[in-house]
Each structure stands twice: as C-alpha cells, then as structure tokens.
Enzyme design. Structure first.
Site, PDB file in Angstrom:
ATOM      1  N   GLU A  84      -8.009 -30.534  17.874  1.00 47.03           N
ATOM      2  CA  GLU A  84      -8.863 -30.117  18.917  1.00 47.03           C
ATOM      3  C   GLU A  84      -8.846 -31.194  19.916  1.00 47.03           C
ATOM      4  OE1 GLU A  84     -12.396 -28.399  17.779  1.00 47.03           O
ATOM      5  OE2 GLU A  84     -13.360 -29.021  19.744  1.00 47.03           O
ATOM      6  N   LYS A 268     -21.430 -27.890  13.668  1.00 51.18           N
ATOM      7  CA  LYS A 268     -19.935 -27.867  13.770  1.00 51.18           C
ATOM      8  C   LYS A 268     -19.554 -29.039  14.671  1.00 51.18           C
ATOM      9  CE  LYS A 268     -15.858 -26.321  15.602  1.00 51.18           C
ATOM     10  NZ  LYS A 268     -14.992 -27.037  16.617  1.00 51.18           N
ATOM     11  N   ASP A 284     -11.234 -34.747   0.722  1.00 48.73           N
ATOM     12  CA  ASP A 284     -11.539 -33.245   0.360  1.00 48.73           C
ATOM     13  C   ASP A 284     -12.625 -32.733   1.490  1.00 48.73           C
ATOM     14  OD1 ASP A 284     -12.258 -30.843  -0.388  1.00 48.73           O
ATOM     15  OD2 ASP A 284     -12.300 -31.066  -2.561  1.00 48.73           O
ATOM     16  N   HIS A 382     -13.222 -30.643  28.706  1.00 46.66           N
ATOM     17  CA  HIS A 382     -12.298 -29.917  27.802  1.00 46.66           C
ATOM     18  C   HIS A 382     -11.109 -29.266  28.654  1.00 46.66           C
ATOM     19  CE1 HIS A 382     -13.584 -28.252  23.654  1.00 46.66           C
ATOM     20  NE2 HIS A 382     -14.100 -29.119  23.842  1.00 46.66           N
TER      21      HIS A 382
END
Ligand code: MEV
Length: 432
Positions: A84, A268, A284, A382
């Site tokens: 991202e 998130k 992991d 962004h």
C-alpha cells in the site's frame, strides 16, 4: 552521501535512485546482506519449495525503509514489506514529529504465551479443577523437562491456570492454560509441543479426555506498550493551527474509542504499520492480527487499541498497547534471507526489542492516518502515490511513470482509463 552518524534520519533518501539507496545502506549492511534486498528478496525457488507445499513460484512485495525512528533512545531503520502506498512515508514522517519529542518509549512484558488444553468427559468439574491445581507443581516440573534448550535460555513453564467453562454448545468443560515463557521465539512450536506432551498427565489427574491442545493467539500476557509525545509546535501544517490538528486527532480517536465500525478502520491503520514490519521480519502476521483484534474486544466491546490525549503542556500524547508474539529465532525468520537482513538492519538482540519497535511503528502509523483524516482527508496524500500505481497498471514505464502520475493528479482523474488514454496519446504524439 548519507551519514550513518545521523542515525535513522536520512534526509534525501526518498529522492535517491535504488542503486544509491543500496549504497547508502552499506554503512549498515554487508554486500552479501544487500544481495537479499535485490530480486526475489534473496529467496530462491528451491528455498521456497522447502518452506511450504505445492510451490509453483514466489510472491514478491515491495520492501521500504521507515526513517527517523527513535525507540527507547536508539535510532533504528525499520524495514516494512507492504503493497500500500503512503504507509512507509506516513510512518517516517510521524516518526520525525515524535523524534522532536524524544521518540518512542516502549516496554514489553515477559514473552509468555498461553497453551490451551480443553478437558472433556469430566463427571465432576470442580473436583477435576482442584486436582489439577493440587498437582500444579508436578505438572510444571514435567513441563520444564520438555524443552531443555529453552529452559537453559531462561524460558519454560511459568504457571498453570484452570478455567471452568460453565455453558457451551456441548455443555460444561475445563480449560487448562499453560503459561510458557518462549524467550526469543514466536513460540507456537514450543507451546504446542508442551501442551501435547503434558496432555496424558492431565488426563491421568482428571480422569477426563484432553481434546484440543493448542496455543492461544490472544497473547494477552505478552503485551507491548509504546508511547510518544508530539510537541504542539510540530503539529501545525498547511493552514491548520497546531491546536486544531491536536484536537482534531483527539476527536478522531474518541470516535474509534466508542464505535466499533470506526475502531475496525482505526485499528486497521495501526496494523498497516505493524504487519509491514512483521512481514518484513518473516513473522506470522495472521497470529498478530488475530491477537490484536481479540485484544481490542477484551472488555466485550471492540474498541481502539490506541489512545490520544493532550498533556499538561498542551502537547499531543499517544499510547498503544497490544499483544506482540514475534520471534527472532525459528520459523521463517531463520530461513527467509531478507527477513534475516531486516533483523540485522534493526540490530535487535531480543524478540522483545523487535516487538517494541513494531508497536512504535503501529503508533506512528495510527498518527499518520488520524492527522490526515482530521485535516485535509486521506485522499490528497494518497493520490500521488496511488497515481503511480495506476500509471504502472496502465503500462507506463521508466520516466513515463512519474510524468503520467503527475498529470493524473493535476487533472484529479486518477483512473486507469484516463491513464491509458494519456499513454496512447503520447505514443501517437497527439498530447502531453
Ligand atoms: C487505510 O489503509 C488506513 C486508514 O483507513 C486508517 C484510518 O482510517 O485510521 C486511513
């Protein structure tokens, strides 16, 4: 030439070519180390074939470096593997603001994991529970003999807890928790081995049947907290006053604190930073994700993992606490070449040190998102980076990528169809 004495502050790194960035890293890494950052992350198809089943290829991700981080007084360059755009830049920029307030202070509890045993077919649950607790020292002694190497390193069993589950779809049962210090490992193998080996003894003591024997990913005894203070003066930007930015960030956090719909997105954003370092170091990330979200709901309502407030001097302070079951030995951290180099680059000597860096990056990433959301919105920052991806997807190559991305942003039309149209027009010489 970048200067190692500047620590993790590498002004101008962003504008260097890939070759020049590798050259700059020669102060930190050997030529052999740097090889692992080139094509395929140093992972051969053959190596991959030994890692998982049915291998047919490799899946690559960009690896970027987050700059400016100071964690517990130490400068650290942080490798982040993520697809991202904006994440690496956001973390680096917020680390620079935090640096002005002394950087991040982070603290890890001992690396204790929980191994669970589900005990079924018990006639008298309270009696079985008492019997297990009465034999606790014997059980812990037996568990201590299971992994002599871990024991020698100072790890091993720490405690036993017995939980009585009174109602479930199959009726009541007992759950035994083995608390196990796994030192510098993630711990799944050590814990799973220990609970499997201990199960027959538990059956003998209780007269029941041990069904599941497995580690819990809700690693709430292996917590890391990170904090930072952003001096008020660092918060002003564009037309926004520092107070506006600070109070905007606090209001944005308050939204996540009370609303699970917002908290999921807020967390998130934290995981954007956390996972990228977890992946770069071969750890992991599913385990980390599972632990983080379960911990966020520990009081029965899903909420924000971080908190933001103002201190007595009016500065912005942030804190993040979450489980962090990562290792620096064993698993992919050992066999994945670029994961090894990532660990060397950070100079971490223990799993706890790695965990402290990861949670600091999570906090920085959270700040980057809240600062943008509370002011100009997320899209503006962004767009430039997103436009590059759109340009590449449309087929732009080399210098065309930047040029096309700039034009898409200028036109405020960051869309693949427009990107293809512009490229076509360049090819026919009719525009651009
Ligand atoms: C996007 O990947 C992450 C954010 O949605 C996080 C947030 O909303 O806090 C920007």
């Amino acid at each position: 030439m970048l200067d190692k004495r500047k620590g993790s502050r590498l002004p101008g790194f962003y504008n260097l070519s890939l070759e020049a960035r590798w050259k700059a890293l020669e102060d930190w890494l050997t030529a052999a180390d740097l090889e692992a950052f080139r094509e395929s992350a140093g992972l051969s198809l053959e190596g991959a074939d030994h890692m998982i089943e049915n291998v047919v290829g490799l899946h690559a991700l960009p690896l970027g470096l987050a700059l400016n981080f100071v964690v517990n007084g130490r400068d650290v360059l942080v490798p982040m593997a993520i697809e991202e755009p904006s994440v690496v830049a956001g973390a680096s920029f917020m680390a620079r603001l935090a640096r002005a307030g002394g950087g991040f202070t982070a603290q890890a509890t001992p690396p204790e994991m929980i191994g669970q045993m589900q005990v079924l077919d018990l006639a008298d649950l309270p009696a079985a529970r008492s019997a297990l607790l009465a034999q606790k020292e014997i059980l812990l002694g037996e568990a201590a003999g299971i992994d002599p190497l871990l024991q020698r390193l100072g790890g091993g069993p720490r405690d036993l807890e017995v939980r009585l589950i009174e109602t479930s779809p199959i009726g009541p049962f007992l759950v035994l928790h083995l608390i196990y210090d796994v030192r510098d490992a993630m711990g799944a193998n050590a814990v799973n081995t220990a609970v499997e080996r201990l199960a027959p003894r538990v059956e003998a003591i209780t007269g029941g049947r041990v069904h599941l024997r497995i580690l819990s990913n809700l690693a709430d005894r292996r917590l890391v907290s990170a904090r930072c203070t952003i001096p008020l003066s660092e918060l002003a930007f564009g037309g926004y006053s520092p107070e506006e930015v600070r109070d905007g960030i606090i209001a944005a956090w308050a939204f996540a604190a009370v609303d699970p719909y917002r908290a999921a997105t807020h967390n998130k954003g934290i995981m954007n930073g956390v996972d990228a370092v977890v992946i770069a170091t071969g750890n992991d990330w599913r385990a980390i994700e599972a632990g983080a979200h379960a911990f966020a709901a520990r009081d029965g309502r899903y909420t924000s993992l971080s908190t933001w407030s103002r201190d007595a001097d009016g500065n912005l302070t942030g804190a993040l606490e979450m489980p962090m079951a990562v290792g620096i030995v064993g698993g992919a951290t050992r066999v994945h070449p670029s994961a090894q180099v990532a660990l060397r680059l950070m100079g971490v000597r223990t799993a706890s040190e790695l965990a402290e860096i990861i949670v600091s990056v999570g906090l920085a990433q959270n700040l980057a998102a809240l600062r943008a959301l509370a002011t100009e919105g997320i899209q503006r920052g962004h767009m430039g980076l997103h436009a590059r991806q759109v340009a590449i997807a449309a087929g732009a190559q080399g210098e065309q990528i930047e040029r096309l991305a700039e034009q898409l942003v200028r036109e405020q039309l960051v869309r693949i169809d427009r990107a293809e149209e512009i490229l076509r027009s360049w090819q026919t010489g009719s525009e651009g």
